[in-house]
Design a protein around this motif. Structure first.
Motif, PDB file in Angstrom:
ATOM      1  N   TYR A 185      85.665  75.830  63.205  1.00 33.19           N
ATOM      2  CA  TYR A 185      84.728  75.811  64.327  1.00 33.19           C
ATOM      3  C   TYR A 185      84.349  77.389  64.586  1.00 33.19           C
ATOM      4  O   TYR A 185      85.330  77.976  64.552  1.00 33.19           O
ATOM      5  N   VAL A 186      83.271  77.800  64.213  1.00 34.78           N
ATOM      6  CA  VAL A 186      82.902  79.125  64.300  1.00 34.78           C
ATOM      7  C   VAL A 186      81.825  79.298  65.446  1.00 34.78           C
ATOM      8  O   VAL A 186      80.640  78.818  65.625  1.00 34.78           O
ATOM      9  N   TRP A 187      82.383  80.391  66.296  1.00 35.22           N
ATOM     10  CA  TRP A 187      81.644  80.825  67.652  1.00 35.22           C
ATOM     11  C   TRP A 187      81.234  81.997  67.660  1.00 35.22           C
ATOM     12  O   TRP A 187      82.294  83.001  67.845  1.00 35.22           O
ATOM     13  N   MET A 188      79.931  82.313  67.475  1.00 36.65           N
ATOM     14  CA  MET A 188      79.787  83.827  67.525  1.00 36.65           C
ATOM     15  C   MET A 188      78.957  84.394  68.498  1.00 36.65           C
ATOM     16  O   MET A 188      77.812  83.785  68.916  1.00 36.65           O
ATOM     17  N   VAL A 189      78.993  85.694  68.988  1.00 37.05           N
ATOM     18  CA  VAL A 189      78.402  86.117  70.102  1.00 37.05           C
ATOM     19  C   VAL A 189      77.792  87.459  69.506  1.00 37.05           C
ATOM     20  O   VAL A 189      78.668  88.194  69.087  1.00 37.05           O
ATOM     21  N   VAL A 190      76.486  87.588  69.673  1.00 41.59           N
ATOM     22  CA  VAL A 190      76.087  88.628  68.762  1.00 41.59           C
ATOM     23  C   VAL A 190      74.881  89.455  69.706  1.00 41.59           C
ATOM     24  O   VAL A 190      74.228  88.866  70.448  1.00 41.59           O
ATOM     25  N   GLU A 191      74.896  90.646  69.771  1.00 39.14           N
ATOM     26  CA  GLU A 191      73.940  91.577  70.436  1.00 39.14           C
ATOM     27  C   GLU A 191      72.494  91.351  69.783  1.00 39.14           C
ATOM     28  O   GLU A 191      72.367  91.578  68.446  1.00 39.14           O
ATOM     29  N   GLN A 214      68.998  78.709  59.415  1.00 41.26           N
ATOM     30  CA  GLN A 214      69.486  77.727  58.890  1.00 41.26           C
ATOM     31  C   GLN A 214      70.940  77.358  59.107  1.00 41.26           C
ATOM     32  O   GLN A 214      71.266  76.263  59.372  1.00 41.26           O
ATOM     33  N   VAL A 215      71.637  78.421  59.254  1.00 43.53           N
ATOM     34  CA  VAL A 215      73.193  78.123  59.621  1.00 43.53           C
ATOM     35  C   VAL A 215      73.516  77.793  60.552  1.00 43.53           C
ATOM     36  O   VAL A 215      74.812  77.275  61.016  1.00 43.53           O
ATOM     37  N   ASN A 220      79.182  72.838  63.660  1.00 43.63           N
ATOM     38  CA  ASN A 220      80.675  73.646  63.845  1.00 43.63           C
ATOM     39  C   ASN A 220      80.307  75.203  63.908  1.00 43.63           C
ATOM     40  O   ASN A 220      81.087  75.892  63.766  1.00 43.63           O
ATOM     41  N   ILE A 221      78.853  75.616  63.782  1.00 42.64           N
ATOM     42  CA  ILE A 221      78.626  76.975  63.865  1.00 42.64           C
ATOM     43  C   ILE A 221      77.638  77.019  65.079  1.00 42.64           C
ATOM     44  O   ILE A 221      76.550  76.627  65.209  1.00 42.64           O
TER      45      ILE A 221
END
Length: 309
Positions: A185-191, A214-215, A220-221
């Motif tokens: 499980y991938v959880w990303m916080v991006v500026e 797309q991703v 899970n993303i």
């Protein structure tokens, strides 16, 4: 760990509160064991085969590969030779892990014998949860090859092309975990400012934004975008990566990248603090359900800039 995927905020209710970090196998052991396992399987050997040809029992090989026991340098060299690895430079890469293996928090310098990205390649492959905060660029696990090459060239302007190619290969291999049958499980916080930077030029940048569109579709993303008003870089000045592993005896790890090195943290206090920061940034970010629309807006802007170019 319970995660509210609708809001993107995590209630990490416990950081293995009953675990004494000093009593669990270090992540470095897991990295070493994973690599030795790859070598064994690459030779078509079972653990029993190794036991017959070395000092170890099959159960010992199993514990080595799972990272639940340590190894001394002599034993590592013997296993490497049994697996057909005779180059002394290759030995040094593994022995570096042995030398660092008893440290609960440690630095890896880019100039060390281990290649850049070697650690993350092993750590991420063993992770069941990956959290990331990125203030400057698209997260590495989601980068296209062209964008990644441009980002690496910016970070290492003096490296020869062959070295950039090698770093790129490792980075792209890390991304293979997203396509496996049981992805983390991938959880990303991006500026948002990071997503607006046309790294590699307008065409590469636009292709990268399309890749993000797309991703983020798989369940899970999850990606959240932090607007400029949230002041994320003022909360924490650098990117970080948090990993939780399938093997529960392994401690959670936070990786903090610096210009010439990476810091790996395993203490419970450090882990809790970074998770608090991650939760705070996620609460300030746009909801995951808004990410697609924000990427579409950025795509429109990238097309406009391409036409102007």
């Amino acid at each position: 760990m319970d995660i509210d995927r609708s809001s993107g905020c995590a209630e990490l209710t416990s950081i293995r509160g009953t675990t004494n970090i000093g009593q669990v196998p270090t992540v470095l052991r897991r990295m070493l064991g994973s690599r030795l396992q790859q070598l064994r399987k690459g030779r078509g050997l079972t653990q029993e085969d190794v036991a017959k040809g070395t000092w170890a029992t099959a159960s010992t090989i199993s514990r080595i590969e799972s990272g639940t026991v340590g190894l001394d340098s002599r034993s590592v060299v013997e296993l490497l030779r049994f697996y057909g690895v005779t180059d002394t430079d290759e030995h040094d890469k593994y022995l570096s892990l042995v030398q660092l293996g008893n440290r609960p928090g440690w630095w890896h310098r880019d100039s060390d014998s281990l290649p850049k990205g070697f650690e993350l390649l092993n750590l991420e492959s063993a992770a069941r949860t990956i959290r990331c905060y990125e203030p400057a660029v698209v997260p590495e696990l989601l980068q296209t090859a062209e964008y990644a090459r441009a980002a690496l060239r910016l970070r290492y302007p003096d490296r020869p092309d062959a070295e950039i190619d090698r770093l790129l290969t490792v980075r792209l291999r890390r991304q293979e975990i997203l396509d496996r049958a049981d992805p983390p499980y991938v959880w990303m916080v991006v500026e948002e400012s990071a997503l607006r930077r046309p790294i590699g030029g307008a065409t590469v940048w636009r292709d990268q934004l399309h890749r993000l569109q797309q991703v983020i579709r798989p369940e899970n993303i999850v990606m959240q975008i932090v607007g400029d008003a949230a002041c994320g870089p003022a909360v924490i000045g650098s990117a970080f990566l948090y990993l939780r592993f399938h093997e529960r005896r392994l401690p959670d790890v936070v990786c903090v990248s610096q210009p010439t090195s990476t810091l790996y943290l395993e203490s419970r206090e450090d882990i809790e603090r970074y998770l608090q920061i991650g939760d705070m940034l996620a609460a300030e970010a746009a909801r995951p359900s808004e990410t697609a629309a924000r990427l579409e807006s950025l795509m429109a802007g990238s097309e406009d800039r391409t036409e102007l170019a």
